[in-house]
Write an enzyme that holds these catalytic residues in place. Structure first.
Site, PDB file in Angstrom:
ATOM      1  CG  ASP A 111      -1.793  -0.797   1.045  1.00 17.21           C
ATOM      2  OD1 ASP A 111      -2.230  -1.281   0.108  1.00 17.21           O
ATOM      3  OD2 ASP A 111      -2.828  -1.576   2.321  1.00 17.21           O
ATOM      4  CG  ASP A 126      -6.402  -1.320  -1.985  1.00 20.27           C
ATOM      5  OD1 ASP A 126      -6.335  -1.911  -1.885  1.00 20.27           O
ATOM      6  OD2 ASP A 126      -5.417  -1.461  -1.262  1.00 20.27           O
TER       7      ASP A 126
END
Length: 149
Positions: A111, A126
């Site tokens: 991330d 995402d």
């Protein structure tokens, strides 16, 4: 074939961004892009959303695989009947595959996108999944009956 192009492009964009972050940053490093509003922050997420289910890698891989396969089956079954549905499924599939690549190959999901107005750190996959789910909700609310009958 035309559905594969956006899927491949989204997966490539996701994976390239993750490779750049992993190769140029250490976990926890952050770079300001737009003040504190938008930062690139390298985070290794071993769980699911909000780092939930840490330690359940097999379950996360299994669930994500089944959801991605189901989305692909629906895309094949209903391809071309609704652009909204097509794009919802393309985004869900792309994001699912993007995060599965990380989870299977690395044991965690990379991330990096950090916004001050939204505390969790996330990635392009995402974003694709979230946008795909939003489009799916819109499809179910306003357009499902005309396509699936």
């Amino acid at each position: 074939m035309t559905i594969l192009i956006p899927i491949i492009l989204i997966i490539a964009l996701d994976q390239i961004s993750k490779i750049i972050v992993r190769s140029s940053m250490s976990p926890g490093d952050a770079v300001s892009v737009i003040g504190n509003f938008f930062r690139i922050t390298y985070f290794r997420n071993e769980g699911a959303a909000f780092s939930s289910l840490v330690g359940y890698r097999g379950l996360l891989i299994g669930f994500a695989s089944l959801a991605t396969i189901a989305a692909f089956v629906f895309l094949v079954m209903y391809k071309g009947k609704s652009k909204l549905l097509d794009w919802a499924l393309i985004l869900i599939i792309s994001g699912g595959i993007g995060n599965l690549i990380d989870r299977i190959a690395l044991g965690y999901v990379t991330d990096m996108i950090s916004l001050s107005i939204f505390p969790p750190i996330f990635n392009i996959a995402d974003v694709a999944i979230t946008c795909g789910c939003a489009l799916m909700i819109i499809f179910v609310v306003i357009g499902k009956s005309e396509v699936l009958e």
